[in-house]
Design a protein around this motif. Sequence first.
Motif, PDB file in Angstrom:
ATOM      1  N   PRO A 307       9.225   6.676   8.554  1.00 50.69           N
ATOM      2  CA  PRO A 307       9.688   5.974   9.765  1.00 50.69           C
ATOM      3  C   PRO A 307       8.631   5.984  10.860  1.00 50.69           C
ATOM      4  N   ASN A 308       8.712   5.014  11.759  1.00 45.93           N
ATOM      5  CA  ASN A 308       7.821   5.008  12.920  1.00 45.93           C
ATOM      6  C   ASN A 308       8.170   6.168  13.845  1.00 45.93           C
ATOM      7  N   GLU A 309       7.178   6.986  14.140  1.00 48.93           N
ATOM      8  CA  GLU A 309       7.365   8.149  15.014  1.00 48.93           C
ATOM      9  C   GLU A 309       6.319   8.115  16.122  1.00 48.93           C
ATOM     10  N   GLN A 310       6.291   7.001  16.844  1.00 45.32           N
ATOM     11  CA  GLN A 310       5.336   6.849  17.910  1.00 45.32           C
ATOM     12  C   GLN A 310       5.607   7.865  19.030  1.00 45.32           C
ATOM     13  N   PRO A 311       4.587   8.326  19.751  1.00 40.90           N
ATOM     14  CA  PRO A 311       3.233   7.760  19.770  1.00 40.90           C
ATOM     15  C   PRO A 311       2.236   8.424  18.815  1.00 40.90           C
ATOM     16  N   ARG A 312       2.601   9.533  18.109  1.00 41.42           N
ATOM     17  CA  ARG A 312       1.599  10.273  17.344  1.00 41.42           C
ATOM     18  C   ARG A 312       1.829  10.237  15.837  1.00 41.42           C
ATOM     19  N   TRP A 313       2.932   9.677  15.363  1.00 38.15           N
ATOM     20  CA  TRP A 313       3.217   9.532  13.942  1.00 38.15           C
ATOM     21  C   TRP A 313       2.912  10.834  13.163  1.00 38.15           C
ATOM     22  N   PRO A 314       3.575  11.944  13.505  1.00 38.19           N
ATOM     23  CA  PRO A 314       3.217  13.247  12.909  1.00 38.19           C
ATOM     24  C   PRO A 314       3.422  13.321  11.400  1.00 38.19           C
ATOM     25  N   THR A 315       4.499  12.724  10.865  1.00 40.73           N
ATOM     26  CA  THR A 315       4.718  12.780   9.416  1.00 40.73           C
ATOM     27  C   THR A 315       3.617  12.046   8.675  1.00 40.73           C
ATOM     28  N   MET A 316       3.245  10.880   9.167  1.00 43.67           N
ATOM     29  CA  MET A 316       2.194  10.086   8.530  1.00 43.67           C
ATOM     30  C   MET A 316       0.853  10.830   8.558  1.00 43.67           C
ATOM     31  N   THR A 317       0.462  11.327   9.716  1.00 44.14           N
ATOM     32  CA  THR A 317      -0.856  11.976   9.824  1.00 44.14           C
ATOM     33  C   THR A 317      -0.910  13.262   9.007  1.00 44.14           C
ATOM     34  N   GLU A 318       0.196  14.010   8.971  1.00 44.90           N
ATOM     35  CA  GLU A 318       0.213  15.243   8.177  1.00 44.90           C
ATOM     36  C   GLU A 318       0.098  14.940   6.692  1.00 44.90           C
ATOM     37  N   ARG A 322      -3.031  15.978   4.251  1.00 43.83           N
ATOM     38  CA  ARG A 322      -2.764  16.742   3.034  1.00 43.83           C
ATOM     39  C   ARG A 322      -3.425  16.083   1.829  1.00 43.83           C
ATOM     40  N   MET A 323      -3.380  14.755   1.768  1.00 41.99           N
ATOM     41  CA  MET A 323      -4.015  14.032   0.666  1.00 41.99           C
ATOM     42  C   MET A 323      -5.529  14.218   0.682  1.00 41.99           C
ATOM     43  N   VAL A 324      -6.134  14.093   1.857  1.00 39.30           N
ATOM     44  CA  VAL A 324      -7.584  14.238   1.962  1.00 39.30           C
ATOM     45  C   VAL A 324      -8.010  15.657   1.622  1.00 39.30           C
ATOM     46  N   ASP A 325      -7.256  16.653   2.078  1.00 34.47           N
ATOM     47  CA  ASP A 325      -7.605  18.046   1.780  1.00 34.47           C
ATOM     48  C   ASP A 325      -7.497  18.338   0.287  1.00 34.47           C
ATOM     49  N   ALA A 326      -6.434  17.834  -0.363  1.00 32.86           N
ATOM     50  CA  ALA A 326      -6.274  18.056  -1.805  1.00 32.86           C
ATOM     51  C   ALA A 326      -7.414  17.402  -2.570  1.00 32.86           C
ATOM     52  N   TYR A 327      -7.780  16.202  -2.183  1.00 36.37           N
ATOM     53  CA  TYR A 327      -8.912  15.499  -2.806  1.00 36.37           C
ATOM     54  C   TYR A 327     -10.210  16.263  -2.582  1.00 36.37           C
ATOM     55  N   SER A 328     -10.425  16.728  -1.370  1.00 37.88           N
ATOM     56  CA  SER A 328     -11.658  17.446  -1.039  1.00 37.88           C
ATOM     57  C   SER A 328     -11.801  18.725  -1.846  1.00 37.88           C
ATOM     58  N   ASN A 329     -10.688  19.416  -2.087  1.00 36.94           N
ATOM     59  CA  ASN A 329     -10.732  20.700  -2.783  1.00 36.94           C
ATOM     60  C   ASN A 329     -10.846  20.567  -4.299  1.00 36.94           C
ATOM     61  N   ASP A 330     -10.456  19.427  -4.853  1.00 37.84           N
ATOM     62  CA  ASP A 330     -10.308  19.356  -6.308  1.00 37.84           C
ATOM     63  C   ASP A 330     -11.201  18.328  -6.999  1.00 37.84           C
ATOM     64  N   ALA A 331     -11.682  17.326  -6.265  1.00 39.30           N
ATOM     65  CA  ALA A 331     -12.446  16.244  -6.914  1.00 39.30           C
ATOM     66  C   ALA A 331     -13.874  16.682  -7.208  1.00 39.30           C
ATOM     67  N   ASN A 332     -14.466  16.048  -8.202  1.00 38.39           N
ATOM     68  CA  ASN A 332     -15.877  16.285  -8.520  1.00 38.39           C
ATOM     69  C   ASN A 332     -16.765  15.501  -7.563  1.00 38.39           C
ATOM     70  N   LYS A 333     -18.022  15.909  -7.484  1.00 38.72           N
ATOM     71  CA  LYS A 333     -18.969  15.213  -6.625  1.00 38.72           C
ATOM     72  C   LYS A 333     -19.096  13.756  -7.072  1.00 38.72           C
ATOM     73  N   TYR A 334     -19.169  12.848  -6.106  1.00 36.15           N
ATOM     74  CA  TYR A 334     -19.280  11.396  -6.292  1.00 36.15           C
ATOM     75  C   TYR A 334     -17.989  10.741  -6.773  1.00 36.15           C
TER      76      TYR A 334
END
Length: 381
Positions: A307-318, A322-334
Motif C-alpha cells: 500500500p501507499n505509505e507516504q511520505p516515506r513508504w517504509p514497507t517498500m524501502t525496507e 532487504r533484497m539488495v542486502d541478500a543479493y550483496s551477501n550471496d551473489a558471485n562477482k559480476y
Amino acid sequence: MAFISSGYNPDKPMSDRITDIGPQKFDQFYPPVIAANKGKWLYHEILEPGILVHVSETGDEVYTIRVGGCRFMSVTHVREMCAIADKHCDGYLRFTTRNNIEFMVDSKEKVEPLKQDLAGRKFAGGSQKFPIGGTGAGVTNIVHTQGWIHCHTPATDASGTVKATMDALFDQFTDMKLPAKVRVSMACCLNMCGAVHCSDIAILGYHRKPPMIDTEYIDKMCELPLAVAACPTAAIKPAKVEFKGKKLNSVSVKNERCMYCGNCYTMCPSMPLADTEGDGIVLMAGGKISNRISMPKFSKVVVAFIPNEQPRWPTMTETIKRMVDAYSNDANKYERMGDWAERIGWERFFDKCGLEFTHHLIDDFRDAAYYTWRQSTQFKF
C-alpha cells in the motif's frame, strides 16, 4: 513545394538553415578536449566511486566526477550546477540518462578542488546537494516517471518513492561493493513510461480497481465514442443510465476485462481511476538490458502489492533494502540480480530475500512466439 520554393537543398540539409525548431547539434557542446579526441579514446577506468578517467591515444585525459541529481530540479539548483561548471570546468557539464550530473576536467590537478567543492555543498537540512558516486558495481540514480506532480493516471508517487528508496540505498550509491551494478527504475502506473520491465529492481505503481463513472457529468464532459475507443481491452461500451429521473448517455465497464491502465481517463475526465485503498506498489526484480554473461531478461513480479505509505513508504524501502542486502551477501562477482536468482533458483531467492510467495507471482505467460522467435541478440563464442 514549400521547401523547394524556400531554397531547401536536400543534398545539403543544413545549408542556409533558418529554423529554430528542434535542439541544436549536440557536438557544439563538447568540451574542447572531447571534441579534439572524438573517436580516439583508448580506455577508461573508475578511479574511485564517482570518479572516472578516459585516456586518448593522443595522451589527453578527461577526468569525470559524477554526482547524483534529481529528475525534477529547481532553477536555483540548475544555476548552482552551472556556477560550479563555470568555476571548475570551463562551463561544461553533462547529464547521464539516469539524471546524474557529470563535471569534466582535462587534468588530474583539477579533480581534487572540484571534489572538495562538491562535497562541501549541502542543503539547509544537512544533506548533500551533490553526492559523488553512481559508478561501477553499485546503485546509480533511479529513473522514474511523473508521479503525482505531473501525471493524471499514477497509482503512486514517483519523486517521493525514489527519494525514500535512494535514502535507503545511499551507501550503495557512494560505494562500489556490490557484486555487479544494480539498476533500480520506477514507473507510477502500468503504462510504464519509465520502462521498468528490464531492471534489477523495479518499483511499479499499480491500480487494482476499475474506473469510476461520474454519470451526472460524463455526457457533458466527454466524447463517449473516444472513451470507448480508448480502451485497449474493449472493456467499455455505451450505456443508457437513469439518473435523477432522467435517461442519460453514459458507459459501462466490464470489470473482468479492465486492466486498470487509465486510457479511458485520459480521454474522459469523468472516469477517474485513482483510489486511496486500491492504489499501491508492485515490486519486480531480475531484469536487465545487458547482453553480458547472459541474455537480457524481463523483470518478474516478486511482491504483489504494497500500500501507499507516504511520505516515506517504509514497507517498500525496507523490502528493497532487504533484497539488495541478500543479493550483496550471496551473489558471485559480476552476477546481476536476475543471474543470481536463476543460479540459486527463484524459490531460494524468495526465501533469502524474506519475501512471501503467492500464486499471483507464478510466471505462466507463454505463446507460440516464445518457442519460435530468436529471443536475444546475444553472441556466444
